[in-house]
Design a protein around this motif. Structure first.
Motif, short mmCIF file in Angstrom:
data_model
loop_
_atom_site.label_atom_id
_atom_site.label_comp_id
_atom_site.label_asym_id
_atom_site.label_seq_id
_atom_site.Cartn_x
_atom_site.Cartn_y
_atom_site.Cartn_z
N GLY A 151 0.80 -1.21 0.00
CA GLY A 151 0.00 0.00 0.00
C GLY A 151 0.84 1.26 0.00
O GLY A 151 0.53 2.23 -0.69
N PHE A 171 -5.41 -2.02 -0.16
CA PHE A 171 -5.38 -1.31 -1.44
C PHE A 171 -6.48 -0.25 -1.55
O PHE A 171 -6.19 0.90 -1.93
CB PHE A 171 -5.46 -2.32 -2.60
CG PHE A 171 -4.35 -2.13 -3.58
CD1 PHE A 171 -4.49 -1.24 -4.64
CD2 PHE A 171 -3.15 -2.80 -3.44
CE1 PHE A 171 -3.46 -1.04 -5.53
CE2 PHE A 171 -2.12 -2.61 -4.34
CZ PHE A 171 -2.27 -1.73 -5.39
N THR A 226 -5.51 2.63 0.43
CA THR A 226 -4.50 3.46 -0.23
C THR A 226 -5.14 4.46 -1.18
O THR A 226 -4.69 5.60 -1.30
CB THR A 226 -3.52 2.56 -1.01
OG1 THR A 226 -2.89 1.66 -0.09
CG2 THR A 226 -2.47 3.38 -1.72
#
Length: 534
Positions: free
Chosen positions: A69, A154, A157
């Protein structure tokens, strides 16, 4: 039509007044205050994680997943926006084109939204492959656990990348404290998730790691919620515009390849380091991550913070039509930034080398993170100490190049960095383990910074290094760190390696530093706090 804040138009308000002397120091102080706050809370988060996970296999998996990330965030977030969006936005505002700048900002947000959604979906889909890419040395069970965390990390992020856009807007308006303090909520959400899952629900292992990941996701959402209202007030609205024909978007897009290559190469270097460490046994990735966490506290303040504060100012300096005047202004501002960095990084380097064990014990030694774990992290931290000055200076040099519109040179030197780092790591990791990987990265960072310094010096006629008082800085480092070492040497054996002993030795260093700085004519640390409050 939406109303626009006068501050955004560049025609009213005191924000568009010519920068005053010392404005760079004030901006740096605000960035520093925000980063210090967020990093201190981040260290509390890391201490809570160390309490529950120590240097276990799950700690390895968490470190690897969050590294995936982090790489993505740095690739698409603040680093790339610093090269593309922020200089153009700051320049438009400096030219008095506030409404045009606001439209450009919303167009950039629209394109960023598309990229974030696509990247998040791909990250979830390819989580197993990404986990293998960053930690091929893990066995199947550890890879599966890493992939589970990556699927949550993810999308998190993506939210942090959108927060980086808000950070860019606020920075260009010289609103520095809020964007750099906002990550506090991200850390607090993770701390809360761990405490609830670990203490009240009695969960351990995979369930606790999953709770941490969801806490990070919730924290990223809260961070975005904190930043968007402030950006909306400055822009007069934050409705995304999907206008690829905007000439400023095209100009930013022209800078994008060089920025992506530069940031991408740096992230590849970090990915390779994490990958190599994954082959060094259980606890290696966790130990590597803990050392990086402590290293990033001063690095974020001295490198990232200084660069972030300087970028809008450099962008305004480069708007000067007379090349000689422009270069003189850039040299003066660059020299002042490098001088501030040197005053703070040289003593910090000695602290990492001579008092590193005390630092690790104070920040992380708790629960399952015992004295043996501290001993594993200590040499890595000492090695990272030698990277502080080089990497912090390198950040500011790269920012200067970005402000001058040059994204290709940093990209080329980033390639050089990853080649040197990987080659040295492969040679040194066999005899030295994780320490060899760290030494490779430290050496490569200095190679990149020196190359960048030589290139930039030729471009603007110098780096303003005359502002650095090397002799006084050496005396400051020797006396302040020496005081801390002396206190540690006379402590009773029962206090050696304990939190109380570490507080005494490091507290003595801090007090000596604060007293000696103004006495040596460098700067008064208290003045930074006064500027920040104003």
């Amino acid at each position: 039509m939406q109303s626009v804040d006068p501050a955004a138009t560049g025609t009213k308000g005191r924000e568009e007044a010519p920068p005053k002397a010392g404005g760079g120091a004030r901006s740096a102080a605000l960035v520093t205050a925000g980063i210090v706050l967020s990093r201190l809370v981040g260290l509390v988060r890391q201490r809570v994680m160390a309490h529950y996970f120590g240097t276990s296999a799950w700690a390895d998996m968490i470190a690897a997943a969050f590294r995936v990330g982090n790489i993505t965030q740095n690739l698409m977030g603040e680093g790339t926006l610093s090269a593309t969006f922020i200089p153009l936005y700051a320049r438009l505002r400096g030219e008095g084109k506030g409404e045009e700048a606001a439209r450009f900002a919303r167009s950039a947000l629209g394109l960023l939204l598309v990229v974030v959604v696509a990247a998040s979906a791909l990250g979830v889909l390819f989580a197993p492959w990404l986990s293998w890419l960053v930690a091929a040395g893990f066995d199947e069970e550890k890879l599966a656990g890493t992939a589970t965390i990556v699927r949550i990390v993810f999308p998190m992020t993506g939210l942090l990348v959108l927060s980086a856009w808000g950070l860019g807007v606020l920075n260009a308006h010289r609103r520095f404290f809020l964007p750099y303090a906002a990550p506090v909520v991200w850390s607090l959400a993770q701390i809360a998730a761990l405490v609830v899952a670990g203490t009240f629900l009695g969960q351990r292992g995979g369930a606790l790691a999953t709770a941490l990941a969801w806490g990070a996701f919730a924290g990223a959402f809260l961070q975005l919620v904190v930043l968007l209202p402030a950006a909306r007030r400055l822009l007069g609205g934050i409705a995304p515009r999907f206008d690829a024909k905007d000439p400023h978007v095209r100009e930013a897009a022209a800078r994008l390849p060089g920025a992506l290559v530069g940031r991408g190469i740096i992230q590849i270097s970090g990915l390779v380091d994490t990958l190599l460490v994954s082959f060094l046994g259980t606890g290696a990735n966790a130990t590597f991550g803990y050392a990086q966490t402590i290293y990033l506290l001063p690095m974020s303040v001295l490198g990232t913070g200084e660069a972030a504060a300087a970028l809008p100012e450099f962008s305004r300096d480069t708007a000067e039509a007379d090349v000689d005047k422009r270069n003189a202004a850039v040299r003066a501002r660059l020299g002042a930034s490098l001088a501030r960095i040197a005053v703070l990084t040289v003593p910090a380097t000695l602290v990492f080398v001579l008092l590193g064990g005390d630092l690790v014990a104070l920040l992380l030694q708790t629960g399952t993170f015992d004295q043996e774990a501290t001993a594993r992290v200590k040499p890595l931290l000492a090695a990272y100490g030698f990277a502080l000055l080089g990497n912090a200076a390198g950040r500011v040099l790269t920012t200067t190049a970005y402000a001058l519109g040059d994204t290709r040179t940093p990209a080329r030197f980033a390639v050089l960095r990853v080649v040197v780092s990987t080659a040295l790591a492969l040679v040194l990791m066999r005899p030295l383990g994780v320490l060899g990987v760290v030494l490779g990265a430290v050496t490569a960072g200095w190679v990149e910074t020196c190359a960048m310094g030589i290139r930039l010096s030729r471009a603007i006629g110098g780096l303003g290094l005359g502002a650095i008082r090397a002799g006084r800085i050496g005396v400051l480092a020797a006396l302040s760190v020496g005081a801390g070492v002396l206190v540690r040497s006379i402590l009773p054996t029962a206090l050696a390696g304990t939190t109380i002993g570490a507080m005494l030795s490091l507290g003595t260093f801090g007090a000596a530093f604060v007293v000696l700085c103004p006495l040596l004519g460098l700067f008064d640390p208290r003045s930074l706090l006064r500027r920040a409050r104003r």
